[in-house]
Design a protein around this motif. Structure first.
Motif, PDB file in Angstrom:
ATOM      1  N   ILE A 105     -23.276 -31.445  -9.079  1.00  0.00           N
ATOM      2  CA  ILE A 105     -24.195 -31.110  -7.783  1.00  0.00           C
ATOM      3  C   ILE A 105     -24.087 -32.513  -7.236  1.00  0.00           C
ATOM      4  O   ILE A 105     -24.125 -33.719  -7.782  1.00  0.00           O
ATOM      5  CB  ILE A 105     -25.580 -30.882  -8.371  1.00  0.00           C
ATOM      6  CG1 ILE A 105     -25.807 -29.737  -9.041  1.00  0.00           C
ATOM      7  CG2 ILE A 105     -26.708 -31.107  -7.257  1.00  0.00           C
ATOM      8  CD1 ILE A 105     -26.968 -29.676 -10.279  1.00  0.00           C
ATOM      9  N   MET A 151     -15.525 -31.339 -11.200  1.00  0.00           N
ATOM     10  CA  MET A 151     -15.322 -30.212 -11.672  1.00  0.00           C
ATOM     11  C   MET A 151     -13.771 -30.263 -12.400  1.00  0.00           C
ATOM     12  O   MET A 151     -13.713 -29.885 -13.240  1.00  0.00           O
ATOM     13  CB  MET A 151     -15.523 -28.886 -10.988  1.00  0.00           C
ATOM     14  CG  MET A 151     -17.011 -28.645 -10.770  1.00  0.00           C
ATOM     15  SD  MET A 151     -17.191 -27.283  -9.847  1.00  0.00           S
ATOM     16  CE  MET A 151     -17.960 -26.235 -11.243  1.00  0.00           C
ATOM     17  N   ASN A 152     -12.935 -30.838 -11.416  1.00  0.00           N
ATOM     18  CA  ASN A 152     -11.705 -31.117 -11.967  1.00  0.00           C
ATOM     19  C   ASN A 152     -11.561 -32.159 -13.203  1.00  0.00           C
ATOM     20  O   ASN A 152     -10.526 -32.213 -13.817  1.00  0.00           O
ATOM     21  CB  ASN A 152     -10.585 -31.847 -10.784  1.00  0.00           C
ATOM     22  CG  ASN A 152     -10.516 -30.634  -9.864  1.00  0.00           C
ATOM     23  OD1 ASN A 152     -10.513 -29.366  -9.874  1.00  0.00           O
ATOM     24  ND2 ASN A 152     -10.131 -31.079  -8.670  1.00  0.00           N
ATOM     25  N   PRO A 192     -23.411 -33.949  -0.319  1.00  0.00           N
ATOM     26  CA  PRO A 192     -23.160 -32.565  -0.557  1.00  0.00           C
ATOM     27  C   PRO A 192     -24.262 -31.945  -1.127  1.00  0.00           C
ATOM     28  O   PRO A 192     -24.963 -32.572  -1.892  1.00  0.00           O
ATOM     29  CB  PRO A 192     -21.731 -32.491  -1.185  1.00  0.00           C
ATOM     30  CG  PRO A 192     -21.377 -33.881  -1.347  1.00  0.00           C
ATOM     31  CD  PRO A 192     -22.394 -34.691  -1.344  1.00  0.00           C
ATOM     32  N   SER A 201     -11.579 -36.132  -6.450  1.00  0.00           N
ATOM     33  CA  SER A 201     -12.666 -36.230  -5.592  1.00  0.00           C
ATOM     34  C   SER A 201     -13.559 -34.999  -5.934  1.00  0.00           C
ATOM     35  O   SER A 201     -14.727 -34.973  -5.555  1.00  0.00           O
ATOM     36  CB  SER A 201     -12.049 -35.723  -4.296  1.00  0.00           C
ATOM     37  OG  SER A 201     -11.592 -34.162  -4.238  1.00  0.00           O
ATOM     38  N   ASP A 202     -13.106 -34.151  -7.035  1.00  0.00           N
ATOM     39  CA  ASP A 202     -14.070 -33.027  -7.466  1.00  0.00           C
ATOM     40  C   ASP A 202     -14.408 -33.203  -8.854  1.00  0.00           C
ATOM     41  O   ASP A 202     -13.606 -33.037  -9.692  1.00  0.00           O
ATOM     42  CB  ASP A 202     -13.377 -31.631  -7.117  1.00  0.00           C
ATOM     43  CG  ASP A 202     -14.279 -30.597  -7.601  1.00  0.00           C
ATOM     44  OD1 ASP A 202     -15.187 -30.710  -8.315  1.00  0.00           O
ATOM     45  OD2 ASP A 202     -13.866 -29.371  -7.503  1.00  0.00           O
ATOM     46  N   GLY A 224     -21.739 -34.529  -5.880  1.00  0.00           N
ATOM     47  CA  GLY A 224     -20.857 -35.585  -6.153  1.00  0.00           C
ATOM     48  C   GLY A 224     -19.387 -35.417  -5.256  1.00  0.00           C
ATOM     49  O   GLY A 224     -18.765 -34.229  -5.584  1.00  0.00           O
ATOM     50  N   ALA A 225     -18.719 -36.257  -4.811  1.00  0.00           N
ATOM     51  CA  ALA A 225     -17.493 -36.119  -4.080  1.00  0.00           C
ATOM     52  C   ALA A 225     -16.951 -37.514  -3.894  1.00  0.00           C
ATOM     53  O   ALA A 225     -17.092 -38.186  -4.776  1.00  0.00           O
ATOM     54  CB  ALA A 225     -17.847 -35.291  -2.848  1.00  0.00           C
ATOM     55  N   PHE A 262     -18.399 -38.528   6.129  1.00  0.00           N
ATOM     56  CA  PHE A 262     -18.064 -38.130   5.121  1.00  0.00           C
ATOM     57  C   PHE A 262     -19.135 -38.635   3.986  1.00  0.00           C
ATOM     58  O   PHE A 262     -18.966 -38.099   2.728  1.00  0.00           O
ATOM     59  CB  PHE A 262     -16.626 -38.432   4.684  1.00  0.00           C
ATOM     60  CG  PHE A 262     -15.712 -37.555   5.514  1.00  0.00           C
ATOM     61  CD1 PHE A 262     -15.611 -36.189   5.225  1.00  0.00           C
ATOM     62  CD2 PHE A 262     -14.628 -38.162   6.005  1.00  0.00           C
ATOM     63  CE1 PHE A 262     -14.552 -35.172   5.843  1.00  0.00           C
ATOM     64  CE2 PHE A 262     -13.649 -37.397   6.567  1.00  0.00           C
ATOM     65  CZ  PHE A 262     -13.447 -36.209   6.544  1.00  0.00           C
ATOM     66  N   LEU A 285     -10.785 -37.988  -0.874  1.00  0.00           N
ATOM     67  CA  LEU A 285     -10.737 -36.573  -0.509  1.00  0.00           C
ATOM     68  C   LEU A 285      -9.216 -36.132  -0.517  1.00  0.00           C
ATOM     69  O   LEU A 285      -8.408 -36.667  -0.233  1.00  0.00           O
ATOM     70  CB  LEU A 285     -11.211 -36.660   1.067  1.00  0.00           C
ATOM     71  CG  LEU A 285     -12.685 -36.485   1.334  1.00  0.00           C
ATOM     72  CD1 LEU A 285     -12.892 -36.341   3.116  1.00  0.00           C
ATOM     73  CD2 LEU A 285     -13.416 -35.599   0.474  1.00  0.00           C
ATOM     74  N   GLY A 286      -9.438 -34.952  -0.942  1.00  0.00           N
ATOM     75  CA  GLY A 286      -8.041 -34.129  -1.037  1.00  0.00           C
ATOM     76  C   GLY A 286      -7.165 -34.261  -2.243  1.00  0.00           C
ATOM     77  O   GLY A 286      -6.331 -33.864  -2.546  1.00  0.00           O
ATOM     78  N   THR A 287      -7.990 -35.342  -3.125  1.00  0.00           N
ATOM     79  CA  THR A 287      -7.378 -35.468  -4.579  1.00  0.00           C
ATOM     80  C   THR A 287      -8.170 -34.660  -5.538  1.00  0.00           C
ATOM     81  O   THR A 287      -9.184 -34.426  -5.260  1.00  0.00           O
ATOM     82  CB  THR A 287      -7.359 -36.973  -4.932  1.00  0.00           C
ATOM     83  OG1 THR A 287      -8.663 -37.317  -5.206  1.00  0.00           O
ATOM     84  CG2 THR A 287      -6.568 -37.784  -3.974  1.00  0.00           C
ATOM     85  N   SER A 288      -7.514 -34.383  -6.741  1.00  0.00           N
ATOM     86  CA  SER A 288      -8.052 -33.672  -7.709  1.00  0.00           C
ATOM     87  C   SER A 288      -9.380 -34.535  -8.328  1.00  0.00           C
ATOM     88  O   SER A 288     -10.598 -33.805  -8.639  1.00  0.00           O
ATOM     89  CB  SER A 288      -7.078 -33.575  -8.993  1.00  0.00           C
ATOM     90  OG  SER A 288      -6.731 -34.865  -9.512  1.00  0.00           O
ATOM     91  N   GLU A 291      -1.609 -37.443  -8.788  1.00  0.00           N
ATOM     92  CA  GLU A 291      -1.353 -37.439  -7.204  1.00  0.00           C
ATOM     93  C   GLU A 291      -0.875 -38.900  -6.921  1.00  0.00           C
ATOM     94  O   GLU A 291      -0.911 -39.776  -7.470  1.00  0.00           O
ATOM     95  CB  GLU A 291      -2.645 -37.186  -6.536  1.00  0.00           C
ATOM     96  CG  GLU A 291      -2.831 -35.610  -6.732  1.00  0.00           C
ATOM     97  CD  GLU A 291      -4.086 -35.130  -7.007  1.00  0.00           C
ATOM     98  OE1 GLU A 291      -4.789 -36.060  -7.515  1.00  0.00           O
ATOM     99  OE2 GLU A 291      -4.659 -34.307  -6.227  1.00  0.00           O
ATOM    100  N   VAL A 311     -20.679 -28.188 -14.088  1.00  0.00           N
ATOM    101  CA  VAL A 311     -21.445 -28.194 -13.032  1.00  0.00           C
ATOM    102  C   VAL A 311     -21.380 -29.361 -12.212  1.00  0.00           C
ATOM    103  O   VAL A 311     -21.300 -30.644 -12.766  1.00  0.00           O
ATOM    104  CB  VAL A 311     -23.026 -27.926 -13.529  1.00  0.00           C
ATOM    105  CG1 VAL A 311     -24.043 -28.109 -12.223  1.00  0.00           C
ATOM    106  CG2 VAL A 311     -23.133 -26.778 -14.158  1.00  0.00           C
TER     107      VAL A 311
END
Lengths: 508, 508
Positions: free
Chosen positions: A182, A174-175, A212, A171-172, A184-185, A208, A166-169, A134, A180
């Motif tokens: 828990i 799992m990506n 989470p 940020s997650d 994290g962001a 923000f 936020l909004g990028t791969s 991105e 799993v």
């Protein structure tokens, strides 16, 4: 003695075979216990040669125990701020190469550099790490967690991620290859450590930075560090029950700001005479230490302790710039400065590795390692072949032979950025290189190179640049070469629009 | 024909053996594709005997395809509101027994009943399901996901959970036995379906209905249904790659309020003349249908379609009380009323099961089933022995022989609660029992029992209570017995503080 050596060799052989993945059921579990913003001195376990003043301030019995059971690194390095270290851990690449040189904002595409009249940061990757290329990101299609997952590891992320906006791969988690995730962001620090405050998730007040997940702890008297520990243990149940090797990345939000007291521990620090902030800070440290103990206890109870490698480390040096109690730049003494600086206080961190059967208990090493070495080390432990070129070098040989010091490789710390209002002590536009006993520091705005002998001058008080011109020139040349090899970027002078010169140009 | 039967029998045998867990590698994957608030008529696939008016309104090609590949239930029942159905799915227990008879608030300990002058709800379990026996909860130590996880299933939760209030164990799907949780918490509906609005996570505007996780879609033009589908597919990668049987609970937030248009689909419904609300509703339905198609496609691509059981269902009837376009109580025609009511519009829902090799494609059944039957059915499919008494009965025999109808068991719908301001059509203080072709409805405030013949009167327009007194008495007696067996609670008259009488006391 010969018998003992024989046993060690046998264990090493077994571990090596397991590590090569020939017997997948035997592959070791790997835990990264990553503390946020923890300084080299923030523990009762000395990482220097002796117990020093600040060591006496803290109570970290579980770290002491881990030191007795594993290998302690006297000279472990990371980047001066968090996202560069975290993205390096996942990619194996130097921050000089990823161009993620500063901490990333939650908002994508947003530089976080403090405003400066004379210099501006290069166009760095302000949105962090990405698996999909991105804008404003460093593209890493197969981060560490993904490689481990693809090799059959059950990959668990708990806690602070902070790999992408936020909004990028990125940020997650799992990506990035975690099975799993828990808590994290994109956030780099928690809005609140308190369950009573829902870790920040309070309508009308939620930012923000609200942590989470963790809904089961809302309204409860559970400190964030404790909640994450409980979740991490629960998350390990499945791979253990199913005999799957696992990788747990437990990234504690502690001990980052806000420095909120963990009331389970704070009283004794107040009683010891620390001010409210420092007492709270010490309680954050001890809560983190309890987590380490709980994880260790869990591993033993579940019968996987002997097949689990635990790596304990911090993502950058301890905070000493602003926001702490006491005088500025004293919080990591004898190390100079702190988080955000290329002086030792900003980049030297606690690192310990426990690997039953491979790492000899209670050992220490002077071999130096850096953040990018974690990636190839973990892959070697897991027996996953490394198929691409990276900047890091596995320190498994050090784990197996801690006394065989080979500090012949340059370590780079590149910070063409400005962190805060303070510009002293390298907190802005700076870099460093460690090579052998030598350390160079580049203060870019001042156009100054400093040279320190780390064997004699841990506190970086004696700049040898003037007296060791030849040494300085040779090191500056090497440093420049290494920076260019990694495609490093320099900040830009606002008046001329020209980049800051490379280190070697200062001493030609 | 004899040959064909032989093949079917052989497949059944194989599946049974697999189901018994003798060959764990062969155990089927199980997917629950659960839609929220979807009515029996909200689809172009008829669940009645013929295509009816509302079927022509919707476009659900993937549901049509699933019907061709699996078994369709004409008479599948659930509870009239969401939490009771969801907690029943996880516990196998009737809502009459769990005392989770109404939807649960995000705030723990908080009844959600609409205020009433004459009646008050009994002390029901307002905080939902719990694995740790917290106050105001129904205690279920080993919910469905936990049993499956303990049996080696990789259990994935994606989407709406709504099993317990914030701060309770039930608020976190991982506590219920899910290995992975994505986007599930205490909330019963999304703050926003739009990625552009971060699904509600907007500082200053964030409520507890903001959808957790999904940060990678923030600011993007991704509809919530699509985001959940992509996450669900990514989550299945690990168990498939590692040859682990998995259980995916994909609980779509769609088609619950807020009825926000899914712009990928809404135009054709506006063009067809639907009002804005109903066009948006139809677009929510079609977005959900696309998700179903995407999941099916994914299973085929990954080569696991033939070993995966897919169960499609809704958690309660379609909304017809308020908030929809058009006249009230017309949205489920020919079924009477809708969500919140014990008339068929509130409790009869679409249900289809696809189980390659076991369920004969394109079949239909008049056997009735209820929400509590899902629990034992899934355990039987997974080969996990059921060690405790539950209210549900496995419908695996129906899956294997859909024409062998045996509707001899009473189904109970118990709603000693008041949902909204509207009291018509059973939306408050009501219950129902289905037994054979008969259905009794109890309107508690009116102290009225109604009797319908479901074989002749799908629309519940002809109350036979007056003309079938003997039948009514016998059924009321049986109903009372069944309610008492489950420990059901009745609402209480405010003026006398006495509970509403049991059904049989009305017709003595």
């Amino acid at each position: 003695m010969r018998l003992f050596t024989g046993i060690v060799l046998l264990l090493l052989t077994t571990a090596t075979v397991a590590g090569q993945g020939k017997n997948p059921g035997q592959r070791p579990n790997i835990i990264l216990f990553l503390v946020d913003d923890m300084g080299w001195m923030d523990t009762s376990q000395p990482f220097g040669d002796s117990v020093m003043a600040l060591n006496r301030r803290f109570h970290t019995p579980n770290m002491e125990r881990m030191a007795k059971e594993g290998l302690l690194f006297h000279q472990a390095y990371v980047n001066p701020v968090c996202t560069p270290t975290r993205t390096t851990l996942m990619s194996g690449m130097s921050a000089a190469r990823t161009h993620i040189t500063n901490w990333t904002s939650i908002t994508p595409g947003t530089p976080t550099d403090f405003k400066d009249d004379q210099l501006q940061a290069p166009r760095w990757n302000v949105s962090g790490l990405s698996t999909t290329n991105e804008p404003n990101t460093y593209f890493c299609a197969r981060p560490l967690a993904r490689l481990l997952k693809d090799a059959g590891y059950f990959t668990i992320h708990v806690g602070k991620a902070h790999w992408g906006s936020l909004g990028t791969s990125g940020s997650d988690p799992m990506n990035l290859g975690f099975v799993v995730n828990i808590a994290g962001a994109s956030l780099g620090h928690p809005q609140s450590y308190y369950g009573q405050q829902n870790f920040g998730n309070m309508p009308g007040k939620t930012t923000f930075n609200a942590v989470p997940d963790l809904q089961a702890f809302y309204g409860k008297d559970t400190f964030l560090t404790e909640a994450l520990t409980q979740k991490a243990m629960a998350a390990m149940d499945f791979p253990i029950a199913n005999k799957k090797p696992f990788f747990l990345y437990l990234g504690h939000y502690a001990v980052h700001l806000p420095i909120q007291p963990d009331k389970r521990f704070v009283d004794k620090y107040l009683a010891a005479g620390l001010d409210a902030t420092e007492a709270a800070y010490a309680s954050l440290i001890e809560g983190m230490d309890k987590s380490l103990g709980d994880i260790m206890h869990y591993l033993k109870e579940r019968g996987v302790e002997k097949n689990t490698v635990v790596v304990f480390m911090s993502d950058n040096g301890g905070l000493a710039n602003t926001g702490r109690g006491g005088e500025r730049n004293t919080q990591n003494l004898p190390l100079r400065a702190g988080k955000g600086s290329p002086y030792e206080g900003g980049i030297r961190v606690p690192l310990m590795v426990k690997w039953p059967g491979v790492v000899k208990p209670g050992t220490k090493t002077n071999s130096y390692v850096s953040a990018e070495d974690f990636f190839p080390t973990v892959l070697e432990i897991a027996g996953v072949p490394l198929k691409t070129a990276i900047d890091g070098v596995s320190y498994v040989p050090v784990l197996k032979n801690p006394s065989g010091v080979r500090n012949g490789r340059p370590l780079l710390f590149h910070y063409p950025n400005r962190w805060t209002a303070n510009e002293d002590e390298g907190y802005a536009w700076s870099g460093a290189m460690r090579l052998g006993k030598w350390k160079l520091v580049y203060l870019m705005k001042q156009q100054k190179l400093e040279l320190y002998d780390m064997e004699k001058d841990l506190a970086e008080q004696h700049d040898l640049a003037a007296s060791h011109q030849q040494q300085l020139k040779a090191l500056a040349k090497r440093w420049t070469l290494e920076l260019k090899r990694r495609g490093a970027q320099m900040p830009v002078w606002k008046n001329s629009n020209k980049p800051v010169v490379w280190p070697d140009e200062l001493v030609r």
